[in-house]
Design an enzyme around this catalytic site. Structure first.
Site, short mmCIF file in Angstrom:
data_model
loop_
_atom_site.label_atom_id
_atom_site.label_comp_id
_atom_site.label_asym_id
_atom_site.label_seq_id
_atom_site.Cartn_x
_atom_site.Cartn_y
_atom_site.Cartn_z
N LYS A 1 4.65 -15.63 2.70
CA LYS A 1 3.33 -16.11 2.27
C LYS A 1 3.49 -17.34 1.37
CE LYS A 1 2.13 -12.47 4.46
NZ LYS A 1 1.03 -11.74 5.05
C1 LIG Z 1 0.74 -10.39 5.42
C2 LIG Z 1 -0.65 -9.97 5.60
C3 LIG Z 1 -1.11 -8.74 5.10
C4 LIG Z 1 -0.20 -7.71 4.48
O1 LIG Z 1 0.28 -8.09 3.23
P1 LIG Z 1 1.35 -7.13 2.49
O2 LIG Z 1 1.46 -7.74 1.12
O3 LIG Z 1 2.61 -7.20 3.26
O4 LIG Z 1 0.76 -5.77 2.45
C5 LIG Z 1 -2.45 -8.45 5.21
N1 LIG Z 1 -3.30 -9.28 5.82
C6 LIG Z 1 -2.90 -10.46 6.34
C7 LIG Z 1 -3.90 -11.36 6.98
C8 LIG Z 1 -1.55 -10.84 6.25
O5 LIG Z 1 -1.15 -11.99 6.80
#
Ligand SMILES: *Cc1c(COP(=O)(O)O)cnc(C)c1O
Length: 382
Positions: free
Chosen positions: A182
């Site tokens: 991210k």
């Molecule tokens: C990565 C992602 C998640 C999950 O995030 P985590 O921190 O791994 O639980 C949820 N929604 C979207 C759109 C994502 O890209």
């Protein structure tokens, strides 16, 4: 040959020093750094309250529980998103009702949202697809008309704005992810922001067993009460140390992403048989430019995996967002019985797009190489 990974966390000396200083001290959980990260995140987004969590999924699950959403309730949920968006609803016992994507942006289509409403609907979940804000004015108008809560999945939306307001501050709550690929990372981690003081208070209770006082608030060590059914969804001090350091760099990261996205979009515009999904910025939408989604048109659409292989042979890493619309994933298909012909706009994104990298680990010169590689790959697979 160049090596262009799709994503790479940018961990430097500042992050290493921050983590080591936590490890050198006695406090690993319930410390000052998770509070500081929350305050810094409030400052960055303009949200009155930020509550750190162990992941974005945990943050969303907590939010639904804190809002009292559960068995018998329905939540309108985007068909084109990470499974996490729907899981967070389903984990409470509530039912996700899937809404089709807008083919121009991948975002939830507000008209489709209206068509999903029933008297059981309690909330609308949206995801800012690849960092481009949802039409929040239309979503909020629907929510206000029907008395619904709005939860924003902001996992890819650090830096995303709609009419100048940061993603997550428009609905009732916004949940962010700090997973390694991210915009910023704490390895695993999440944050929920909200404008409601009472919701923030409930989230803090629920993320730590519904224990009525933190270790620092106990007059006699070890003595506390439990006032509800809660989770262990806290962020620890090592993660918070990483988060504080990464958030200081986020403006630079976002600038690099924007420059890369703009350069790559311009170069791809001249290539036939592909188009760029509209996840960039415009007058009302400030994008966080998570990646560039390239749609394959005509006969090229059936050659996606050959394209991915040809790009890989040139060292260009790619990904797919997301591999199937959530209602087409085995669990949801078995549960609801959707056939593959439903949600055609979401399915087109899943089946006929390739996500190209624009992250801050890359420079504008890499974008020229990616565009040349796309051109060469098309020639090769034709
Ligand atoms: C990565 C992602 C998640 C999950 O995030 P985590 O921190 O791994 O639980 C949820 N929604 C979207 C759109 C994502 O890209």
């Amino acid at each position: 040959m160049k090596e262009i990974p799709f994503a790479r966390p940018l961990i430097g000396d500042a992050e290493r020093r921050a983590v080591m200083s936590v490890l050198d001290g006695p406090i690993l959980v319930h410390g000052p750094l998770s509070k500081q990260f929350e305050a810094d995140f409030e400052g960055f987004t303009g949200a009155p309250y930020a509550v750190s969590c162990s992941s974005c999924t945990a943050a969303m699950h907590l939010t639904y529980v804190a809002l009292g959403i559960g068995a018998g309730d329905e939540v309108v949920t985007p068909a084109q998103t990470h499974a996490s968006t729907a899981h967070a609803v389903a984990l409470t016992g509530a039912t996700p009702i899937f809404a089709e994507a807008d083919p121009r942006t991948g975002n939830i289509d507000p008209d489709a949202v209206e068509a999903c409403l029933t008297e059981r609907t309690k909330a609308i979940a949206v995801v800012h697809y690849l960092g481009r804000a949802v039409e929040m004015d239309r979503i909020m108008a629907i929510a206000e008309r029907h008395g619904l809560k709005v939860i924003e999945d902001c996992a890819l939306a650090i830096g995303t704005t709609f009419d100048g307001r940061h993603a997550g501050t428009i609905g009732d709550a916004g949940c962010f992810s700090f997973y390694p690929v991210k915009h910023i990372t704490t390895a695993e981690g999440g944050m929920c922001i909200t404008r409601h003081a009472d919701l923030a208070q409930k989230l803090r209770l629920l993320r730590a067993f519904c224990v009525d006082r933190t270790p620092g608030e106990r007059t006699v060590p070890g003595i506390y009460d439990v006032v509800g059914l809660g989770f262990n969804y806290r962020m620890n001090e090592i993660q918070a140390a990483l988060g504080i350091t990464q958030l200081k760099r986020v403006k630079d990261f976002l600038q690099a992403r924007e420059a890369n996205f703009t350069a790559l979009s311009a170069k791809l515009a001249a290539i036939p048989d592909i188009e760029v999904l509209g996840t960039g910025s415009d007058a009302r939408h400030g994008s966080s430019h998570y990646c560039l989604s390239m749609l394959l048109n005509g006969p090229l659409a059936a050659k996606r995996f050959e394209m991915v292989a040809a790009l890989k042979a040139r060292g260009v890493g790619t990904s797919v967002y997301y591999p199937k619309p959530v209602p087409h994933m085995t669990y949801y298909r078995e549960r609801f019985g959707f056939d593959l012909g439903t949600f055609p706009a979401a399915a087109r994104l899943s089946n006929e797009s390739i996500a190209l990298p624009v992250g801050p680990h890359l420079g504008v010169e890499d974008m020229a190489y990616i565009a040349e590689s796309v051109k060469a790959a098309i020639e090769e697979v034709r």
